[in-house]
Design a protein around this motif. Structure first.
Motif, PDB file in Angstrom:
ATOM      1  N   THR A 103      -1.228   5.588  12.678  1.00 10.17           N
ATOM      2  CA  THR A 103      -0.954   5.992  11.301  1.00 10.17           C
ATOM      3  C   THR A 103       0.177   5.199  10.660  1.00 10.17           C
ATOM      4  O   THR A 103       0.150   4.913   9.471  1.00 10.17           O
TER       5      THR A 103
ATOM      6  N   GLN B 153       3.815   7.853  -4.704  1.00 12.99           N
ATOM      7  CA  GLN B 153       2.849   6.931  -4.099  1.00 12.99           C
ATOM      8  C   GLN B 153       2.785   7.131  -2.583  1.00 12.99           C
ATOM      9  O   GLN B 153       3.275   6.317  -1.802  1.00 12.99           O
ATOM     10  N   TYR B 154       2.183   8.238  -2.183  1.00 10.61           N
ATOM     11  CA  TYR B 154       2.035   8.552  -0.765  1.00 10.61           C
ATOM     12  C   TYR B 154       0.588   8.923  -0.450  1.00 10.61           C
ATOM     13  O   TYR B 154      -0.091   9.546  -1.262  1.00 10.61           O
ATOM     14  N   GLN B 155       0.169   8.551   0.739  1.00  6.84           N
ATOM     15  CA  GLN B 155      -1.132   8.950   1.258  1.00  6.84           C
ATOM     16  C   GLN B 155      -0.916   9.962   2.370  1.00  6.84           C
ATOM     17  O   GLN B 155      -0.178   9.706   3.321  1.00  6.84           O
TER      18      GLN B 155
ATOM     19  N   GLN C   3      -1.700  16.313  -1.233  1.00  6.04           N
ATOM     20  CA  GLN C   3      -2.097  15.014  -1.773  1.00  6.04           C
ATOM     21  C   GLN C   3      -2.284  15.091  -3.286  1.00  6.04           C
ATOM     22  O   GLN C   3      -1.849  14.209  -4.026  1.00  6.04           O
TER      23      GLN C   3
ATOM     24  N   ASN D  62      -0.063  13.073  -6.136  1.00  6.87           N
ATOM     25  CA  ASN D  62      -0.711  12.251  -7.160  1.00  6.87           C
ATOM     26  C   ASN D  62      -0.310  12.700  -8.561  1.00  6.87           C
ATOM     27  O   ASN D  62      -0.010  11.873  -9.424  1.00  6.87           O
TER      28      ASN D  62
ATOM     29  N   GLU E 110       0.839  -1.185   0.000  1.00  3.55           N
ATOM     30  CA  GLU E 110       0.000   0.000   0.000  1.00  3.55           C
ATOM     31  C   GLU E 110       0.884   1.248   0.000  1.00  3.55           C
ATOM     32  O   GLU E 110       2.066   1.190   0.290  1.00  3.55           O
ATOM     33  N   ASN E 111       0.299   2.366  -0.353  1.00  4.21           N
ATOM     34  CA  ASN E 111       1.054   3.606  -0.433  1.00  4.21           C
ATOM     35  C   ASN E 111       1.741   3.922   0.885  1.00  4.21           C
ATOM     36  O   ASN E 111       1.215   3.654   1.966  1.00  4.21           O
TER      37      ASN E 111
ATOM     38  N   ILE F  65      -2.092  11.868   5.572  1.00  4.35           N
ATOM     39  CA  ILE F  65      -3.026  11.735   6.692  1.00  4.35           C
ATOM     40  C   ILE F  65      -2.846  12.945   7.591  1.00  4.35           C
ATOM     41  O   ILE F  65      -1.797  13.119   8.207  1.00  4.35           O
TER      42      ILE F  65
ATOM     43  N   LYS G 129       2.956   6.571   3.771  1.00  2.82           N
ATOM     44  CA  LYS G 129       2.099   7.566   4.427  1.00  2.82           C
ATOM     45  C   LYS G 129       2.897   8.763   4.919  1.00  2.82           C
ATOM     46  O   LYS G 129       3.990   8.627   5.444  1.00  2.82           O
TER      47      LYS G 129
ATOM     48  N   SER H 224      -4.408  19.026   1.866  1.00  2.04           N
ATOM     49  CA  SER H 224      -5.178  18.415   0.782  1.00  2.04           C
ATOM     50  C   SER H 224      -4.536  18.714  -0.569  1.00  2.04           C
ATOM     51  O   SER H 224      -4.503  17.851  -1.459  1.00  2.04           O
TER      52      SER H 224
END
Length: 214
Positions: free
Chosen positions: A95, A68-70, A59, A63, A31-32, A72, A34, A56
């Motif tokens: 997290t 490839q990061y999320q 993010q 993208n 998964e990405n 939070i 974080k 925001s």
């Protein structure tokens, strides 16, 4: 007959060996990674829609540039470094970030709290984040000159000192080219408005990019 059995056995072994090689040599698509944004109202999109806040926008930028990061965002309006220390371990456990952006201290400064306490709290947060295996980006702040030259100087220098001691990248001033411009600040005179959020991200991005992997 025996020859055929040996041939089949050899073929099976070769097949198994090939599968074993593929299993160990193929990349693992996890998964990405974080990025945890750990801050106060300046990162919590105070007074504006969440989707317009710099976190925001980060993010969206990640993208767009195929990182490839999320992101939070665990920021809380009104948070001080004391509050940050009290919840940092739980936030890290929940997290499990690869990168932590620590943006705290502004409320300590505005309340005139002891700088040595703020520095000690930031130090703890950096150390705990490092211990979790995360990389850290420290976001520096400045406060208005009406707090006195000695206090304001020590306040801003505390971030630089921590950055050097821990060898972590530092955003010198989150609101560079924003704080003094009325058209970029909300009516409270403190928080950047929606127009300013891309500029906040511009101040943070070059330092964060040092920590990113594609």
């Amino acid at each position: 007959m025996l020859f055929r059995l040996l041939l089949v056995f050899k073929t099976v072994l070769l097949s198994l060996s090939f599968l074993h090689f593929v299993a160990w040599s193929s990349p693992v698509f996890a998964e990405n990674a974080k990025i945890m944004v750990y801050g106060d109202s300046l990162s919590a999109a105070y007074g504006i829609p969440q989707q317009q806040g710099w976190a925001s926008l980060l993010q969206k930028k990640l993208n767009a540039e195929r990182y490839q990061y999320q992101v939070i965002n665990t920021s809380i309006s009104g948070e001080t470094t004391s509050g940050g220390v009290s919840r940092i371990q739980q936030a890290l456990n929940q997290t499990k970030p690869n990168i932590v952006i620590i943006e705290l201290g502004a409320n300590d400064g505005l309340r005139g709290l002891p700088i040595q306490d703020m520095t000690a709290n930031l130090n703890i947060m950096i150390e705990q984040s490092k211990k979790s295996g995360a990389k850290i980006l420290l976001v520096g702040m400045r406060i208005p000159p009406n707090y006195g030259p000695q206090y304001t100087k020590r306040f801003s220098q505390s971030y630089l000192k921590l950055s050097q001691e821990h060898n972590v990248p530092l955003v010198p001033f989150m609101l560079e080219n924003i704080a003094a411009k009325a058209n970029l600040i909300q009516d409270d005179g403190l928080h950047p408005n929606a127009i300013a959020q891309p500029l906040v991200l511009d101040n943070i991005w070059p330092h964060l990019k040092q920590l990113l992997k594609k």
